[in-house]
Design a protein around this motif. Structure first.
Motif, short mmCIF file in Angstrom:
data_model
loop_
_atom_site.label_atom_id
_atom_site.label_comp_id
_atom_site.label_asym_id
_atom_site.label_seq_id
_atom_site.Cartn_x
_atom_site.Cartn_y
_atom_site.Cartn_z
N VAL A 50 -1.40 0.78 2.62
CA VAL A 50 -1.41 1.39 3.95
C VAL A 50 -0.18 2.10 4.57
CG1 VAL A 50 -1.76 1.40 6.45
CG2 VAL A 50 -2.84 -0.38 5.24
N VAL A 51 0.09 3.57 4.83
CA VAL A 51 0.97 4.29 5.11
C VAL A 51 0.99 4.59 6.41
CG1 VAL A 51 1.86 5.79 3.73
CG2 VAL A 51 0.77 4.51 2.21
N ALA A 52 1.24 4.88 7.50
CA ALA A 52 0.84 4.98 8.30
C ALA A 52 2.88 5.26 9.33
CB ALA A 52 0.37 4.42 9.03
N ALA A 53 2.41 6.83 9.24
CA ALA A 53 4.33 7.16 10.48
C ALA A 53 4.26 6.09 11.86
CB ALA A 53 3.75 8.27 11.76
N ARG A 54 3.08 5.41 11.76
CA ARG A 54 3.15 4.15 13.16
C ARG A 54 1.93 3.37 13.31
NH1 ARG A 54 1.55 8.17 14.90
NH2 ARG A 54 3.68 9.54 15.40
N GLY A 55 2.36 2.18 13.60
CA GLY A 55 1.13 0.95 13.37
C GLY A 55 1.38 -0.38 14.35
N SER A 56 0.53 -0.41 15.26
CA SER A 56 0.76 -1.93 16.49
C SER A 56 1.48 -2.82 15.37
CB SER A 56 -0.59 -2.51 17.00
OG SER A 56 -1.13 -2.84 16.28
N GLU A 57 2.13 -3.56 16.00
CA GLU A 57 2.95 -5.23 15.34
C GLU A 57 1.92 -6.16 15.06
OE1 GLU A 57 5.88 -8.32 16.78
OE2 GLU A 57 6.21 -7.05 18.07
N GLU A 58 0.48 -5.81 16.09
CA GLU A 58 -0.01 -6.99 15.58
C GLU A 58 -0.96 -6.45 14.36
OE1 GLU A 58 -4.46 -8.69 17.66
OE2 GLU A 58 -3.47 -7.81 18.57
N ARG A 59 -1.55 -5.34 14.00
CA ARG A 59 -1.68 -5.03 12.85
C ARG A 59 -1.31 -5.24 11.89
NH1 ARG A 59 -4.29 -0.05 16.27
NH2 ARG A 59 -6.29 -1.07 17.06
N ARG A 60 0.23 -5.11 11.98
CA ARG A 60 1.33 -4.90 10.91
C ARG A 60 1.16 -6.30 10.44
NH1 ARG A 60 4.35 -1.82 14.12
NH2 ARG A 60 5.77 -3.36 14.76
N GLU A 61 1.38 -6.93 11.36
CA GLU A 61 1.33 -8.69 11.15
C GLU A 61 -0.02 -9.22 10.37
OE1 GLU A 61 1.95 -10.77 14.44
OE2 GLU A 61 4.09 -10.30 14.39
N LEU A 62 -1.11 -8.44 10.34
CA LEU A 62 -2.57 -9.09 10.10
C LEU A 62 -2.84 -7.94 8.30
CD1 LEU A 62 -4.95 -8.21 12.99
CD2 LEU A 62 -4.72 -10.42 11.76
N LEU A 63 -2.31 -6.91 7.85
CA LEU A 63 -2.40 -6.87 6.72
C LEU A 63 -1.51 -7.67 5.74
CD1 LEU A 63 -0.75 -2.99 7.55
CD2 LEU A 63 -3.22 -4.12 7.23
N SER A 64 0.00 -8.39 6.45
CA SER A 64 0.30 -9.19 5.63
C SER A 64 -0.91 -10.48 5.61
CB SER A 64 1.67 -9.71 6.25
OG SER A 64 2.22 -10.79 5.94
N VAL A 65 -0.98 -10.93 6.21
CA VAL A 65 -2.07 -12.15 6.52
C VAL A 65 -2.91 -11.77 5.26
CG1 VAL A 65 -3.77 -13.60 7.66
CG2 VAL A 65 -1.62 -12.73 8.96
N ILE A 66 -3.48 -10.48 5.31
CA ILE A 66 -5.02 -10.01 4.82
C ILE A 66 -4.88 -10.05 3.44
CG2 ILE A 66 -6.22 -9.67 6.48
CD1 ILE A 66 -5.67 -6.78 5.90
N GLY A 67 -3.94 -9.59 2.86
CA GLY A 67 -2.74 -9.47 1.14
C GLY A 67 -2.84 -7.91 1.14
N ALA A 68 -2.60 -6.37 1.96
CA ALA A 68 -2.88 -5.66 2.38
C ALA A 68 -0.97 -5.29 2.34
CB ALA A 68 -3.34 -4.95 3.26
N GLU A 69 -0.38 -4.20 1.93
CA GLU A 69 1.28 -3.79 2.09
C GLU A 69 1.24 -2.92 2.89
OE1 GLU A 69 3.66 -3.29 -1.76
OE2 GLU A 69 1.25 -3.70 -2.46
N TYR A 70 2.38 -2.61 3.52
CA TYR A 70 2.27 -1.50 4.59
C TYR A 70 3.81 -1.12 4.22
CZ TYR A 70 3.96 0.85 9.12
OH TYR A 70 4.30 1.14 10.54
N LEU A 71 3.49 0.78 4.50
CA LEU A 71 4.82 1.27 3.97
C LEU A 71 4.61 2.59 5.23
CD1 LEU A 71 7.11 2.73 2.44
CD2 LEU A 71 5.07 4.17 1.61
#
Length: 517
Positions: A50-71
């Motif tokens: 997932v590539v984004a200029a911003r994202g809520s802390e909750e969603r960033r944490e959930l990405l880690s939980v489900i197994g997606a990467e964040y950039l």
């Protein structure tokens, strides 16, 4: 993986049950839609960045939980090395990103296929099927104004007719969440923004084929995103493509009829008009105080079916001209899906319009205070202003590249006064100076962001007289000073309560709307 092989594989991905495993997908955006896309793709076994200029802390944490990467990647930054190294085979874009965003231009230059969330959902719609073995039907809704109310009311009519149905899409419930509901649906009513429509039907394997579709109206909006009125209109017109049963259009808006005439639809699809006047055959309309259907009956050249009354619409908060039009459009869509007139009428009786849509929030000393914060463009504001005789108008915000002058000129003769808020004030100020020089105008300093509504309400109260409506219908987006249009509306209601000392009118749906005669 070579590009031809990637394209070949993507052409096979037209079902939930296809082999999506290991596909490298970049997801642009981490809002509600972006997270739903990422969550869906991970469930399918894809590798997701997932590539984004911003994202809520909750969603960033959930990405880690489900197994997606964040950039994290700023909108104006160079293409991140990590994205290039990821070497995506597919990019799925969230609706808010302009087509000329640097990341999208990079993807096009690198021959990375781009899909929107709607195409992905259409390809995956067979995750849960009906008893017939077929996935849920789709009814698609767009327009400059009235999409959400029409989507909600159509879904309510389908449910009243005994179908399992739900609203989804731009209404706030991602379609990808709806298609993964374990109970499944008979019909999804999908609200589509022009942003989402821009990205559909670009790939032959992912072309939508809705049961019915509607473009409620067309007026200039989101020109900063689309680049021109013609591009905006073309995006809206895509809603009709490949429709199977009924293309519903607004008889009072010639542009919608022309979009239907230009659309490539499936054989047997009918054009169904709606309007506030006497309907012809194949139309829905108004006869005296009744909503009637002359489209979905054998004897339509000589008979009509009663669908409800204007009194029932008033009780539901739909008595304004645009509310009546939305109800007729919803009825046409529901009738196309086989819903009986009695169920349509039942849904109208039980329906209540959402907050922030021409909502009466208070009344005192003969002055009504009305919240139409959902009027985020000139077309919606025009519909709202047309509903009242004498108005103190609170307007302004992000104009999105549109010119407010025609709106000011059209309504100058029934404005008691105006209060300008937001950052795009110069355009509105000039419009009032040119087209309504006799209308008192108060500007609220944008530096008063925290108390902007309190200042606006105080200014409006100083101008309003008995018989007036103080109307929040900004004709502009809200994100310059508010979280969203709902936040803007809530702050307006709170400021009115403070101004009136807390003596606000009870939320009686039967008294919410007072249309002009």
């Amino acid at each position: 993986m070579g590009q031809p092989l990637t394209v070949q594989r993507l052409s096979t991905l037209t079902s939930w049950h296809a082999d999506w495993s290991g596909l490298r997908v970049a997801v642009l955006g981490l809002g509600v839609t972006g997270f739903a896309v990422a969550d869906t793709l991970v469930e399918l076994g894809c590798r997701v960045l997932v590539v984004a200029a911003r994202g809520s802390e909750e969603r960033r944490e959930l990405l880690s939980v489900i197994g997606a990467e964040y950039l994290e990647a700023a909108d104006d930054a160079e293409i991140p090395d990590a994205l290039v190294a990821f070497d995506p085979e597919l990019l799925i874009v969230s609706p808010g990103y302009h087509p000329d965003h640097p990341l999208l231009l990079w993807a096009e230059g690198a021959s990375v296929p781009i899909w929107g969330d709607i195409e992905l959902a259409w390809r995956l719609r067979d995750k849960v099927v009906r008893a017939s073995g077929e996935p849920a039907e789709w009814i698609d809704v767009t327009g400059t104004n009235g999409k959400t109310t029409t989507t909600q009311l159509t879904a309510a009519m389908l449910v009243a007719g005994g179908l399992r149905a739900a609203p989804a899409g731009n209404i706030g419930i991602p379609v990808l969440d709806a298609i993964r509901d374990p109970q499944g649906f008979d019909v999804l009513v999908v609200e589509l923004s022009s942003y989402q429509l821009h990205w559909i039907n670009r790939n032959s394997e992912g072309v939508l084929a809705p049961l019915a579709s509607v473009c409620l109206n067309i007026a200039d909006d989101h020109l900063d995103w689309h680049g021109s009125a013609a591009a905006y209109r073309a995006a809206k017109g895509k809603v009709y493509a490949n429709t199977r049963i009924a293309c519903v259009y607004n008889r009072a808006d010639i542009a919608t009829r022309e979009l239907v005439e230009d659309a490539e639809v499936q054989e047997g699809c009918r054009a169904i008009g709606f309007g506030l006047d006497m309907p012809g055959p194949s139309d829905l309309g108004v006869v005296e105080d009744f909503l009637v259907d002359r489209a979905f009956l054998e004897e339509r050249h000589s008979h009509a079916l009663e669908l409800g009354t204007l009194e029932e619409l008033s009780a539901s908060g739909l008595a304004t001209p645009h509310g009546i039009a939305n109800a007729l459009a919803a009825a046409a869509l529901a009738r196309a899906a086989g819903v009986e007139p009695a169920a349509v009428r039942q849904a109208i009786r039980e329906f209540r319009v959402d907050h922030h849509r021409t909502e009466l929030v208070a009344e005192r000393d003969g002055i009504r205070w009305v919240d139409d914060s959902k009027a985020t463009n000139a077309h919606a504001a025009h519909a709202s202003l047309s509903s009242f005789e004498s108005v103190v108008w609170i307007a302004g915000g992000l104009l999105k590249g549109t010119d407010p002058a025609p709106l000011v000129e059209r309504h100058a003769n029934h404005l008691r006064g105006a209060v300008i808020i937001g950052i795009d004030r110069s355009e509105l100020r000039a419009a009032f100076q040119r087209h309504a020089p006799g209308v008192p105008v108060v500007e609220v300093d944008p530096a008063e962001t925290v108390d902007v509504m309190s200042a606006a309400v105080r200014a409006a109260a100083s101008v309003a007289r008995p018989g007036d409506v103080v109307l929040l219908a900004p004709a502009a987006a809200s994100m310059d000073q508010f979280i969203d249009y709902a936040d803007r509306g809530r702050r307006f209601a709170a400021a009115v309560g403070e101004q009136l000392g807390g003596d606000r009118r009870d939320d009686d749906p039967s008294s919410r709307r007072t249309p002009r005669s």
